[in-house]
Every structure is written in structure tokens, then in C-alpha cells.
Design an enzyme around this catalytic site. Structure first.
Site, short mmCIF file in Angstrom:
data_model
loop_
_atom_site.label_atom_id
_atom_site.label_comp_id
_atom_site.label_asym_id
_atom_site.label_seq_id
_atom_site.Cartn_x
_atom_site.Cartn_y
_atom_site.Cartn_z
N ASP A 1 0.83 -1.20 0.00
CA ASP A 1 0.00 0.00 0.00
C ASP A 1 0.86 1.25 0.00
O ASP A 1 1.68 1.46 0.90
CB ASP A 1 -0.91 0.00 1.24
CG ASP A 1 -1.76 1.26 1.33
OD1 ASP A 1 -2.60 1.46 0.44
OD2 ASP A 1 -1.58 2.04 2.29
N TYR B 1 2.99 10.08 0.53
CA TYR B 1 3.88 9.49 1.52
C TYR B 1 5.33 9.89 1.21
O TYR B 1 5.84 9.63 0.12
CB TYR B 1 3.76 7.97 1.54
CG TYR B 1 2.43 7.45 2.06
CD1 TYR B 1 1.53 8.27 2.73
CD2 TYR B 1 2.08 6.12 1.88
CE1 TYR B 1 0.33 7.80 3.20
CE2 TYR B 1 0.87 5.62 2.36
CZ TYR B 1 -0.01 6.47 3.01
OH TYR B 1 -1.21 5.99 3.48
N HIS C 1 -7.97 9.24 -1.93
CA HIS C 1 -7.45 9.32 -0.56
C HIS C 1 -8.24 10.34 0.26
O HIS C 1 -7.95 11.53 0.22
CB HIS C 1 -5.98 9.74 -0.64
CG HIS C 1 -5.17 9.34 0.53
ND1 HIS C 1 -3.79 9.50 0.58
CD2 HIS C 1 -5.51 8.77 1.70
CE1 HIS C 1 -3.33 9.06 1.72
NE2 HIS C 1 -4.36 8.62 2.43
N ASN D 1 -11.70 6.07 3.50
CA ASN D 1 -12.42 6.90 4.46
C ASN D 1 -13.71 7.49 3.90
O ASN D 1 -14.10 8.60 4.25
CB ASN D 1 -11.50 8.03 4.97
CG ASN D 1 -10.19 7.50 5.52
OD1 ASN D 1 -10.17 6.82 6.54
ND2 ASN D 1 -9.10 7.78 4.84
N GLN E 1 -10.70 1.90 2.23
CA GLN E 1 -9.72 1.79 3.31
C GLN E 1 -10.12 2.76 4.42
O GLN E 1 -10.20 3.97 4.20
CB GLN E 1 -8.31 2.13 2.78
CG GLN E 1 -7.21 1.85 3.78
CD GLN E 1 -5.83 2.12 3.22
OE1 GLN E 1 -5.18 3.10 3.61
NE2 GLN E 1 -5.37 1.29 2.30
N GLY F 1 1.72 -1.10 8.89
CA GLY F 1 2.59 0.01 8.55
C GLY F 1 3.94 0.00 9.23
O GLY F 1 4.69 0.98 9.13
N THR F 2 4.28 -1.08 9.92
CA THR F 2 5.55 -1.13 10.63
C THR F 2 6.74 -1.19 9.68
O THR F 2 6.62 -1.70 8.56
CB THR F 2 5.59 -2.35 11.58
OG1 THR F 2 6.83 -2.34 12.30
CG2 THR F 2 5.49 -3.65 10.80
N ARG G 1 8.40 -7.28 13.90
CA ARG G 1 7.03 -6.92 14.24
C ARG G 1 6.08 -7.30 13.12
O ARG G 1 4.96 -7.77 13.37
CB ARG G 1 6.96 -5.41 14.51
CG ARG G 1 5.60 -4.91 15.02
CD ARG G 1 5.74 -3.44 15.39
NE ARG G 1 4.47 -2.85 15.76
CZ ARG G 1 3.91 -2.90 16.97
NH1 ARG G 1 4.52 -3.56 17.93
NH2 ARG G 1 2.77 -2.30 17.22
#
Length: 308
Positions: A47, A52, A121, A152, A173, A273-274, A279
Site C-alpha cells: 500500500d 507518503y 485518498h 475513508n 480503506q 505500517g511497521t 514486528r
């Protein structure tokens, strides 16, 4: 790795995504390690978003620079990106020109000939659905975008768009986690006089997605109003239950928090998102972990939501 339908596209994709929002400052080796860890766990859906990174398309460009994918390697991945937020401004832009320019920028930054899924977005209050349709038609016909979605968006906003579109909206999303579960709680408490039951613009976003074959993707899956809830003193009861169930299955609590989302019959996908491979691997163990109904509702109650 459990796989789910990507809306009505006929494609089956992993129920976990690798979120690339924070990769810009990683070196090439770290990005490759993160992606390799994801792929080893079966996470082949990535994603992105044009905003970003410090510069427009920054994280998309770092992803491509670090991986330098061969055509065969590219074919093994599902690449998703988002557009519509105007970087550096508190504004949105769903105009034909902005959407097309953003996609061209993403294609260049990602060094690819196609985007597998393009999401709008967040909602644009000034949206002109016919302009969106024109952009989507052109991008789809040229093969530059395979499928389309939103993030959203409420059911009403999706209906407004879909009325003008020839392509189906196949993804929405939304922010969703154990500690931010109002989209799920609304349905349970629909007939109760409680803040949990408040719905806006038609509400029922989870049921709407199921009715219309829209894949729900959960962003910020480990955050609530007080920040990250895993191990947080702000969520003592929730963490106690997470730890107890995690011990029962021999996994870490992050896997149980993931499994709470993937257990839902809506086929919810979780955006991880890590930037830490360990993790990521721990969370990925929740993909196939099927919680019992009793465990699912116990976690729901421990997160502060009541069951009438």
C-alpha cells in the site's frame, strides 16, 4: 496466509498489506529486508500513496530504488496507491487533471507500467463525479490502473461516485482497530441510545461493503484514540485479554489484534505500517488465526465497547 477477494475483480489477495508510509528514511538493505520478510509471510500486497514521504511520491520512489524489481518480481506483487490529497495544503483534489497527473507520477516513481489498485485518498467536498469517471475511464482503458477504490468514504459518498462510474469501487480503506471499532460497534448498538450507535451519512459502512462486494482495508490497526494500544497503560484491560489469548495460541499479542480484524466475515484486510521486520512477522501470524466467537466478543468488550 489467508487470501480474500478484492471486491468484484475476481482477484484473490492476501488479507494483510505492507504499508509503505514510513520507508523513506530506510536504506536499501532495510527496505529489502522488510519486503522479503513480508513476502516470506505471504504478504505480497503493498500500500502506497502519492503523498507518503517528504516530497511528492517520495516513498514510492524509495520502494522502487531499493527493490529494482524484475518484470517477474513485479508480477508477484499487488501494488496499490492513493491520490487526492494536495501535499503541503489542507486541501483535496479529485479533478480529472489531478488524478491523471498523480497516477503518471506514481507510475514513474514506482517504475512500473500499471497500478493494480488506485484509491481516492479521503473524500473531496468539491468532488465532481463525472470528472472522476473521465479519469478512471482513461486510466483503465490505457491499462495504467486495473481497479479502483476509495479511503475513508461513507456509503453515501461511494454511492455518489458510483452513479457516474463505469468501474466498480472495489476497496474502501478506513481507520479500524480493536480500539477504534465504531464502524463495527454501530451495527451492534443500532437501536440503543448510546454514542456507540451514532451513524453518519447512512452509516452501516461494514454492512454496505459486504452488500456491494467492497473490500474493507483497516489502516492504523493497532491504534486507538490514545495512540498505540498494544502494551499501553491506557488500555490495561484490553492488553490483559490480548496477552491471555496470545499465550493460548502461542503467538504475540499483535497477532491476536490482527486476528480480531481478519476474523470478521467482511474479509477485512489489515494494513501493516511497521518498518520492523520482526514486528511484521509477528503480526502476520494473525492472518490465519481464527478466534472463537467468545474470544472475539471478549476482546471487543475489553476495548470498551458494550454488547447490549
Amino acid at each position: 496466509m489467508k487470501r480474500v477477494a478484492l471486491g468484484g475483480t475476481g482477484l484473490e489477495v492476501p488479507n494483510l498489506l505492507l504499508g509503505a508510509m514510513r520507508i523513506e528514511d530506510l536504506d536499501d538493505a532495510a527496505i529489502r529486508e522488510l519486503v522479503d520478510t513480508a513476502r516470506a509471510a505471504g504478504v505480497t500486497y503493498v500500500d502506497h500513496a502519492d503523498i507518503y514521504g517528504r516530497e511528492l511520491h517520495g516513498c514510492e520512489r524509495r520502494f522502487a530504488e531499493a527493490l529494482r524489481l524484475s518484470p517477474a518480481e513485479r508480477d508477484e506483487l499487488t501494488l496499490q496507491t492513493k491520490c487526492g490529497i494536495v501535499k503541503g495544503e489542507a486541501a483535496f483534489d479529485f479533478s480529472y487533471e489531478h488524478i491523471v497527473a498523480s497516477v503518471e507520477g506514481s507510475l514513474d516513481a514506482l517504475d512500473t507500467d500499471r497500478i493494480d489498485a488506485l484509491l481516492l485518498h479521503r473524500p473531496d467536498a468539491l468532488v465532481e463525479p463525472d470528472e472522476v469517471a473521465r479519469a478512471f475511464d482513461e486510466l483503465h482503458a490505457s491499462g495504467k490502473v486495473r481497479a479502483f477504490g476509495v479511503s475513508n468514504h461513507t456509503p453515501g459518498q461511494i454511492e455518489l461516485l458510483q452513479r457516474s462510474l463505469d468501474q466498480p469501487i472495489v476497496v474502501n480503506q478506513i481507520q479500524l482497530s480493536l480500539a477504534h471499532a465504531s464502524a463495527i460497534a454501530q451495527g451492534i448498538a443500532a437501536n440503543m441510545s448510546d454514542e456507540q450507535s451514532v451513524v453518519r451519512d447512512g452509516g452501516g459502512i461494514v454492512d454496505y461493503a459486504r452488500l456491494h462486494g467492497i473490500a474493507l482495508q483497516a489502516w492504523a490497526p493497532f491504534q486507538g484514540p490514545a495512540g498505540v494500544f498494544l502494551g499501553s497503560e491506557q488500555y490495561p484491560e484490553l492488553n490483559a485479554v490480548l496477552e491471555r489469548i496470545a499465550a493460548r495460541y502461542g503467538v504475540e499479542p499483535i497477532a491476536v489484534a490482527t486476528a480480531w480484524l481478519t476474523r470478521h466475515p467482511a474479509g477485512i484486510q489489515v494494513v501493516l505500517g511497521t518498518t520492523k521486520p520482526a514486528r511484521l512477522a509477528a503480526a502476520a501470524r494473525g492472518s490465519d488465526l481464527r478466534l472463537s466467537r467468545s474470544e472475539w466478543y471478549e476482546l471487543f468488550r475489553a476495548a470498551g465497547y458494550h454488547v447490549p
